[in-house]
Design a protein around this motif. Structure first.
Motif, short mmCIF file in Angstrom:
data_model
loop_
_atom_site.label_atom_id
_atom_site.label_comp_id
_atom_site.label_asym_id
_atom_site.label_seq_id
_atom_site.Cartn_x
_atom_site.Cartn_y
_atom_site.Cartn_z
N ILE A 54 3.78 7.96 -2.15
CA ILE A 54 2.61 8.15 -3.01
C ILE A 54 1.83 6.84 -3.14
CG2 ILE A 54 1.81 8.76 -5.31
CD1 ILE A 54 2.80 11.09 -3.63
N GLU A 55 0.55 6.92 -2.73
CA GLU A 55 -0.33 5.76 -2.79
C GLU A 55 -1.47 6.05 -3.75
OE1 GLU A 55 -3.56 3.98 0.27
OE2 GLU A 55 -1.49 3.97 1.01
N PRO B 194 -6.17 0.65 -6.56
CA PRO B 194 -6.16 1.52 -5.38
C PRO B 194 -5.44 0.85 -4.22
CG PRO B 194 -8.34 1.51 -6.38
CD PRO B 194 -7.53 0.44 -7.08
N GLY B 195 -4.63 1.63 -3.49
CA GLY B 195 -3.85 1.09 -2.38
C GLY B 195 -2.42 0.75 -2.76
N ARG C 217 4.25 -1.29 -4.96
CA ARG C 217 4.26 -2.28 -3.89
C ARG C 217 2.82 -2.55 -3.49
NH1 ARG C 217 7.36 0.11 -0.40
NH2 ARG C 217 5.72 0.95 0.94
N ARG C 218 2.46 -3.84 -3.50
CA ARG C 218 1.09 -4.25 -3.17
C ARG C 218 1.15 -5.44 -2.21
NH1 ARG C 218 -1.92 -6.14 -8.24
NH2 ARG C 218 -1.73 -3.91 -8.72
N ALA C 219 0.60 -5.21 -1.02
CA ALA C 219 0.56 -6.28 -0.01
C ALA C 219 1.94 -6.88 0.22
CB ALA C 219 -0.43 -7.36 -0.43
N GLY C 220 2.96 -6.03 0.27
CA GLY C 220 4.31 -6.48 0.55
C GLY C 220 5.05 -7.03 -0.65
N GLN C 221 4.40 -7.12 -1.82
CA GLN C 221 5.03 -7.65 -3.02
C GLN C 221 5.19 -6.53 -4.06
OE1 GLN C 221 2.58 -10.96 -4.23
NE2 GLN C 221 3.72 -12.40 -2.94
N THR C 222 6.20 -6.71 -4.92
CA THR C 222 6.47 -5.73 -5.96
C THR C 222 5.85 -6.18 -7.29
OG1 THR C 222 8.54 -5.03 -4.91
CG2 THR C 222 8.28 -4.53 -7.24
N GLN C 223 5.15 -5.27 -7.94
CA GLN C 223 4.57 -5.52 -9.25
C GLN C 223 5.03 -4.42 -10.20
OE1 GLN C 223 2.66 -8.20 -9.80
NE2 GLN C 223 2.27 -8.83 -7.68
#
Length: 355
Positions: free
Chosen positions: A126-127, A153-154, A188-194
């Protein structure tokens, strides 16, 4: 769309669904050798009709359904071609055939749309496609003080309160389960977890708690066999959704009950909703026709007197006890059921007008 054209479209939709239903009874009766005395669309006074062979084909004044009149179904002796003169299994098929066709139509509609145009579904995993600027996710604080605020978004949704999110239903379920308490949403955003702390808000339209995330949607293309399987699955999901919605209306006081502002619609409400969908064009209307057909099939197959399901229930009783119920008593039960049914229709219609 002009008012006259819209009215014509609505009449054609409802007439088509009714004709489909009654055709199930008609064709199965003909195949079984049962005499069909009348095929009517609508109830009440006959507007016009034509006798072809042994069957009268008629259109009647009240467009709230239709009926196929079978010889001997009222308990009278109609000879070897009468309804009750035929084996129980044939009578049962004739009774349920109308609802069976109504249940089959959405399967065909789903199959056609999936096989030809592909299937729109949520992107997996899910994105986030977009966010509602009035809901909390767009400005949710990051668990890390120095982290960026707000889901974007993303972002790929990984979990809610530690529960993995593999499909949209997971996201919806765990957010709604919070009952408005803050939840932690990990992305997950740009390979990092938030990780964000989001406080869901109650949404009147959906009848549940939301955080304002709209998942990204993509088009998947399938072969005929996969499309057939998916069409059956989607029809099953729709049936589950209908019964789930009724259960939620009956049990969730925030929705106002079955006769509340978001409750069950009667003829007026259904026509109004159909008109709104029709204004949106064919892409919205075709699936909605399948939904209407499915709803008619489900309602008619309920074991309630005067409905097809009620008549089928008497056949089941006959099979269990080894002899039929007295026809006069059965007809009386159906008459009472019909009176109750019209009373319920009047009640929900009144509520439609109040809405």
């Amino acid at each position: 769309m002009s008012g006259a054209l819209l009215a014509l479209v609505i009449v054609l939709i409802f007439s088509g669904i009714i004709i489909l239903h009654e055709s199930g009874h008609y064709v199965s009766a003909k195949l079984a050798g049962i005499k069909v005395e009348q095929f009517s669309v609508g109830f009440g006074p006959m507007l016009f009709g034509r006798q072809r062979g042994e069957t009268l084909y008629a259109v009647r004044a009240i467009p709230l359904g239709g009926f196929v009149k079978l010889a001997g179904m009222d308990g009278t002796d109609a000879g070897p071609r009468g309804f009750n003169a035929h084996p129980l299994w044939q009578r049962f098929i004739v009774i349920v055939a109308g609802s069976a066709l109504n249940l089959a139509l959405p399967v065909l509609i789903f199959f056609g749309t999936i096989a030809i145009a592909g299937d729109l579904d949520y992107k997996a995993p899910i994105e986030v496609g977009s966010l509602d600027s009035t809901k909390p996710a767009v400005s949710a604080p990051n668990v890390m003080p120095s982290g960026p605020a707000g889901i974007r978004p993303g972002d790929v949704i990984l979990s809610v309160d530690g529960h993995p999110v593999n499909q949209y239903n997971d996201l919806h379920r765990w957010v709604n389960a919070s009952n408005g308490a803050p939840v932690t949403v990990t992305v997950r955003r740009a390979g990092q977890t938030q990780t964000y702390t989001v406080t869901p808000v109650y949404d009147q339209d959906s009848g549940g708690f939301v955080i304002g995330i709209r998942p990204a949607i993509v088009t998947y293309h399938y072969g005929p066999l996969q499309a057939a399987g998916l069409s059956i699955q989607r029809t099953g999901d729709t049936i589950a959704g209908i019964f789930g919605g009724i259960y939620q209306l009956a049990t969730d006081k925030r929705l106002g009950g079955l006769l509340g502002p978001k409750g069950i619609e009667g003829p007026v409400g259904i026509v109004k909703t159909t008109a709104q969908v029709a204004q949106g064009g064919g892409l919205n209307l075709i699936p909605f026709i399948g939904f209407l057909s499915l709803s008619l099939g489900l309602v008619n197959i309920l074991p309630f007197p005067a409905l097809d399901g009620g008549r089928a229930a008497f056949l089941v009783i006959e099979a269990i006890r080894g002899r039929p119920v007295d026809p006069a008593r059965e007809q009386m039960v159906h008459y009472v059921g019909l009176a109750i049914l019209f009373g319920l229709i009047g009640l929900v219609t009144y509520n439609d007008v109040l809405r």
